[in-house]
Design a protein around this motif. Structure first.
Motif, mmCIF file in Angstrom:
data_model
loop_
_atom_site.group_PDB
_atom_site.id
_atom_site.type_symbol
_atom_site.label_atom_id
_atom_site.label_comp_id
_atom_site.label_asym_id
_atom_site.label_seq_id
_atom_site.Cartn_x
_atom_site.Cartn_y
_atom_site.Cartn_z
ATOM 1 N N ASP A 96 0.828 -1.204 0.000
ATOM 2 C CA ASP A 96 0.000 0.000 0.000
ATOM 3 C C ASP A 96 0.867 1.260 0.000
ATOM 4 O O ASP A 96 0.559 2.251 -0.675
ATOM 5 N N ARG A 97 1.949 1.237 0.765
ATOM 6 C CA ARG A 97 2.846 2.394 0.784
ATOM 7 C C ARG A 97 3.537 2.587 -0.558
ATOM 8 O O ARG A 97 3.781 3.719 -0.987
ATOM 9 N N ASP A 135 2.229 1.781 -3.487
ATOM 10 C CA ASP A 135 1.225 2.373 -4.367
ATOM 11 C C ASP A 135 1.110 3.878 -4.119
ATOM 12 O O ASP A 135 1.102 4.686 -5.050
ATOM 13 N N THR A 136 1.029 4.259 -2.822
ATOM 14 C CA THR A 136 0.910 5.680 -2.486
ATOM 15 C C THR A 136 2.124 6.464 -2.957
ATOM 16 O O THR A 136 2.001 7.563 -3.498
ATOM 17 N N ARG A 137 3.304 5.883 -2.774
ATOM 18 C CA ARG A 137 4.533 6.577 -3.154
ATOM 19 C C ARG A 137 4.605 6.804 -4.663
ATOM 20 O O ARG A 137 4.979 7.882 -5.136
ATOM 21 N N ILE A 192 2.003 6.854 -6.759
ATOM 22 C CA ILE A 192 0.936 7.779 -7.137
ATOM 23 C C ILE A 192 1.335 9.208 -6.817
ATOM 24 O O ILE A 192 1.105 10.135 -7.607
ATOM 25 N N GLU A 193 1.967 9.429 -5.637
ATOM 26 C CA GLU A 193 2.399 10.782 -5.276
ATOM 27 C C GLU A 193 3.446 11.325 -6.245
ATOM 28 O O GLU A 193 3.566 12.527 -6.416
ATOM 29 N N ARG A 206 2.193 13.661 -8.925
ATOM 30 C CA ARG A 206 1.577 14.923 -8.539
ATOM 31 C C ARG A 206 2.608 16.025 -8.498
ATOM 32 O O ARG A 206 3.811 15.801 -8.555
ATOM 33 N N ALA A 248 6.616 12.553 -2.901
ATOM 34 C CA ALA A 248 7.042 11.162 -2.931
ATOM 35 C C ALA A 248 8.538 11.021 -3.133
ATOM 36 O O ALA A 248 9.102 9.971 -2.896
ATOM 37 N N THR A 251 -7.204 2.154 1.006
ATOM 38 C CA THR A 251 -5.882 2.613 0.576
ATOM 39 C C THR A 251 -6.014 3.737 -0.452
ATOM 40 O O THR A 251 -7.097 3.997 -1.004
ATOM 41 N N THR A 252 -4.885 4.420 -0.702
ATOM 42 C CA THR A 252 -4.884 5.510 -1.693
ATOM 43 C C THR A 252 -5.264 4.995 -3.065
ATOM 44 O O THR A 252 -6.075 5.617 -3.774
ATOM 45 N N LEU A 253 -4.701 3.855 -3.458
ATOM 46 C CA LEU A 253 -5.021 3.290 -4.772
ATOM 47 C C LEU A 253 -6.492 2.922 -4.860
ATOM 48 O O LEU A 253 -7.157 3.202 -5.871
#
Length: 547
Positions: A388-389, A391-393, A395-396, A399, A404, A510-512
């Motif tokens: 999950d981290r 995926d978040t990293r 995705i960030e 941006r 990230a 989760t973010t994803l």
């Protein structure tokens, strides 16, 4: 509403200034107008407990903004009116108007640089569209006049340029550096700034009256006193509206003011010559394109729309320009295009390679995580947290904030340390500032070189060639940026595919999971609708201007 009022008042301001020409010497007329405006503002606020000048100075000082107010007052209410009045009343009004109203473009670039925005491409495109629209508006109003005759006296144009720089500096400072002022705080700050500029104007006017009494004598036969009075009355309100609007970061204030040179030129052209050609439609379309690019810069404009609008914008400019002789700069353009294509292709191929490497490292991470889950079910939850981290990293990284790219503040799972390091290295590899600088300078050189030369006798062929080349140049820039920023929508699809391929469930919290749910249930994308409308409007403008 504040922005609408500011645009409307400023669009009519050049006409009032022009109509008062001959009433007083230009600098003196500016001093009189600002003195009247300041006096009216002080008289209207003197009966208010919170908005009188004493309370305003005290409140501004308490918020530690007194120096900012003095700077704003000196630039906006003293230097700018003197320069603008002098330029507009002594030089060609349409040309001076164009140069003066370049300040929203200059201010947009300054504010973006102060805020260090990462969406530089959208900002530069907005500035380019705004400048092109203003230029076409002036060409429409100045049709039939000799450009050489306009440039025979460069002093008014230089004064207009200095005025544009001064007001752009003030606006960029208000937008990017001054804390947002709302309600009575905005009025108090504005009143202090206006009094600083108005006091300087009043003292200067008094000095002029003592040293040269004839300079302050009204010549009623030479101009219209009512025009100067109207400008003086509207002046404080329009600037207050602008100060309020410019501090709203979500409003594309600078690019909305790109409409001002178009509207003001229409008013001046009708008042002076009664001529408004089809170029105005193209100018308005170009300005609207600039406003859209600025307003959606936080999301980013898709590469296809950016390339199409850039090509159509080039067509609108080309078919609106006068037909000249043979394009003598064609050989220079070919050199610029060749150099830009070589370097741009190199940077784009490297960006694609870095993007492919990131995908490979993510796949390796998921493969190792699946193996750890299958071999040690007791640590499955910890591995899922790492996924999950990840995926978040990733995705960030798509941006603007680039959060990230900072080192993770937590210790990853021991069995995934090497995979984490490889993903971090892949994420940190980006297009260098030097590469971006060369790309941007090369793109600007190619586009400007193509459009400064006459189109020749084969108007449509040359216009189409220029439009295609411009679309390819802009498309390459946005493609490099998309791969450098890891293409948000494609990255979501890739991560979802990795989850499905390795049998890892995407958890809704989760973010994803949240982004995938939002993508499935999202409503109508108004940005896409606006882009399609602008593409259609651009096509219509091109057809109307083809001679």
């Amino acid at each position: 509403m504040a922005l609408v009022f500011a645009v409307t008042a400023w669009s009519a301001a050049p006409l009032w200034i022009f109509q008062s020409r001959g009433l007083l010497p230009a600098p003196v007329a500016a001093l009189v107008a600002l003195t009247i405006a300041t006096t009216l503002a002080l008289a209207l606020t003197s009966f208010s407990r919170n908005l009188n000048i004493v309370a305003a100075v005290r409140a501004t000082h308490q918020r530690k903004l007194i120096k900012s107010a003095f700077g704003v007052g000196a630039l906006a209410y003293f230097a700018y009116p003197l320069l603008y009045f002098s330029a507009l009343q002594t030089g060609p009004p349409l040309m001076v108007n164009l140069i003066n109203y370049l300040w929203p473009i200059i201010g947009l670039l300054m504010a973006s640089a102060m805020r260090r925005e990462n969406r530089a491409l959208e900002v530069l495109m907005a500035a380019g569209f705004g400048f092109a629209g203003a230029a076409l508006a002036i060409l429409n109003g100045a049709r039939g006049d000799s450009l050489i005759s306009k440039l025979s006296n460069p002093l008014p144009l230089a004064l207009a340029a200095l005025g544009a720089i001064s007001y752009a500096t003030m606006s960029a400072f208000m937008n990017a550096a001054v804390p947002r002022q709302e309600g009575p705080f905005a009025m108090q700050f504005f009143l202090v700034a206006l009094c600083v500029g108005g006091s300087a104007c009043g003292l200067t006017l008094a000095a002029v009256a003592v040293m040269s009494p004839g300079s302050v004598t009204l010549h009623l036969a030479g101009g219209h006193p009512w025009a100067l009075l109207v400008y003086a009355v509207l002046h404080p309100f329009s600037h207050l509206a602008w100060m309020i609007a410019i501090q709203a970061r979500e409003i594309p204030g600078f690019t909305s003011l790109f409409l001002v040179p178009v509207f003001s030129t229409i008013i001046l052209a009708v008042a002076l010559k009664g001529v408004v050609g089809p170029q105005i439609i193209s100018a308005l379309t170009l300005v609207l394109c600039g406003i859209l690019f600025s307003s959606v810069r936080d999301r980013g404009v898709p590469v296809v729309f950016a390339a199409v609008l850039a090509g159509l914008g080039s067509l609108m400019v080309s078919v609106s320009l006068p037909v000249g002789g043979v394009d003598e700069m064609l050989s220079i353009t070919e050199v610029f295009v060749g150099l830009f294509a070589i370097f741009g292709g190199f940077v784009l191929s490297n960006s694609i390679g870095r993007y492919a490497n990131l995908q490979k490292e993510c796949e390796a991470f998921y493969a190792k995580a699946q193996g750890l889950i299958d071999s040690d079910s007791g640590r499955a939850e910890e591995v899922h947290v790492n996924l999950d981290r990840l995926d978040t990293r990733v995705i960030e990284s798509t941006r603007l904030e680039h959060k990230a790219l900072l080192a993770p503040a937590w210790r990853p799972f021991v069995g995934l340390s090497r995979e984490w390091a490889r993903v971090d290295l892949a994420l940190s590899t980006r297009v260098s500032p030097y590469e971006w600088l060369v790309l941007l300078l090369g793109a600007a050189g190619v586009i400007l070189t193509m459009h400064v030369a006459p189109v020749g006798s084969q108007l449509l062929t040359m216009a189409l060639a220029r439009g295609l080349a411009t679309a390819m140049v802009v498309g390459l820039l946005f493609a490099v940026r998309d791969y450098d920023m890891n293409r948000p929508n494609l990255m979501l699809s890739n991560l979802e595919s990795l989850h499905l391929h390795f049998g890892v469930t995407v958890r809704p919290e989760t973010t994803l999971g949240a982004l995938l749910d939002a993508r499935r249930t999202r409503e109508l994308d108004w940005m896409a609708v606006a882009l399609v409308i602008l593409v259609a409007a651009s096509c219509i403008s091109v057809i109307m201007n083809v001679r």
